[in-house]
Design a protein around this motif. Structure first.
Motif, short mmCIF file in Angstrom:
data_model
loop_
_atom_site.label_atom_id
_atom_site.label_comp_id
_atom_site.label_asym_id
_atom_site.label_seq_id
_atom_site.Cartn_x
_atom_site.Cartn_y
_atom_site.Cartn_z
N SER A 1 -43.03 83.59 65.97
CA SER A 1 -44.35 83.71 65.35
C SER A 1 -44.99 82.36 65.03
CB SER A 1 -44.29 84.58 64.10
OG SER A 1 -43.38 84.02 63.16
N GLU A 2 -44.18 81.37 64.72
CA GLU A 2 -44.74 80.05 64.40
C GLU A 2 -45.36 79.38 65.62
OE1 GLU A 2 -40.54 79.11 65.79
OE2 GLU A 2 -41.45 80.71 64.62
N LYS A 3 -44.99 79.81 66.82
CA LYS A 3 -45.50 79.20 68.05
C LYS A 3 -46.85 79.78 68.48
CE LYS A 3 -42.25 76.35 69.39
NZ LYS A 3 -42.50 74.95 69.62
N LYS A 4 -47.18 80.97 68.04
CA LYS A 4 -48.44 81.63 68.39
C LYS A 4 -48.62 81.69 69.92
CE LYS A 4 -50.67 80.87 64.02
NZ LYS A 4 -49.74 81.72 63.37
N LEU A 5 -47.63 82.26 70.58
CA LEU A 5 -47.66 82.41 72.03
C LEU A 5 -47.80 83.88 72.40
CD1 LEU A 5 -44.76 79.93 72.87
CD2 LEU A 5 -47.22 79.51 73.01
N GLY A 6 -47.78 84.18 73.67
CA GLY A 6 -47.88 85.56 74.15
C GLY A 6 -49.32 85.96 74.41
N LEU A 7 -49.48 87.12 75.04
CA LEU A 7 -50.81 87.60 75.40
C LEU A 7 -51.73 87.80 74.20
CD1 LEU A 7 -49.87 90.15 78.20
CD2 LEU A 7 -51.17 88.04 78.47
N GLY A 8 -51.17 88.09 73.05
CA GLY A 8 -51.99 88.26 71.86
C GLY A 8 -52.71 86.98 71.46
N HIS A 9 -52.11 85.86 71.74
CA HIS A 9 -52.71 84.56 71.40
C HIS A 9 -53.36 83.90 72.61
CE1 HIS A 9 -51.04 84.51 67.35
NE2 HIS A 9 -49.94 85.00 67.89
N ASP A 10 -52.82 84.15 73.78
CA ASP A 10 -53.33 83.55 75.02
C ASP A 10 -53.52 84.66 76.05
OD1 ASP A 10 -53.19 80.75 74.21
OD2 ASP A 10 -51.02 81.02 74.27
N PRO A 11 -54.62 85.42 75.92
CA PRO A 11 -54.83 86.57 76.82
C PRO A 11 -55.11 86.14 78.26
CG PRO A 11 -56.76 86.21 75.46
CD PRO A 11 -55.70 85.26 74.97
N ALA A 12 -54.90 87.08 79.16
CA ALA A 12 -55.21 86.86 80.57
C ALA A 12 -56.72 86.74 80.73
CB ALA A 12 -54.68 88.02 81.40
#
Length: 104
Positions: free
Chosen positions: A64-75
């Motif tokens: 969670s501290e990295k703020k990665l994944g599609l929720g943070h960086d959408p396609a």
């Protein structure tokens, strides 16, 4: 970070972020596996390089501290289409398809 384009630039097939059929070149040109294999013969019509399976971005931030994944960086939702005609693609592909990508 990869743009994760939403479609095949040749046939316009949907390629959602979780698609195993998306292929990209080193410039992120995006095509479906069928077009890469049957029409392009592993030759990018833009750069002449080869393709690799596009990585699948995690759907959520596992750290969670990295703020990665599609929720943070959408396609991306911007559909892209190749600017090259069928004839231009066929001409390039026929010239270099027998060279391995590292030889191009």
């Amino acid at each position: 970070m990869l743009e994760l384009r939403p479609n095949c630039e040749l046939c316009d097939r949907d390629l959602p972020p979780e698609s195993y059929d998306a292929r990209i070149c080193s410039y992120e040109c995006t095509y479906c596996a069928d077009c890469v294999e049957k029409i392009l013969h592993n030759v990018c019509p833009t750069c002449g390089g080869g393709f690799t399976p596009r990585p699948i971005r995690p759907s959520k931030a596992w750290r969670s501290e990295k703020k990665l994944g599609l929720g943070h960086d959408p396609a991306s939702s911007d559909r892209i289409h190749t600017k090259y005609s069928k004839q231009e693609i066929e001409t390039l592909v026929s010239r270099i398809k027998n060279l391995k990508p590292h030889e191009r």
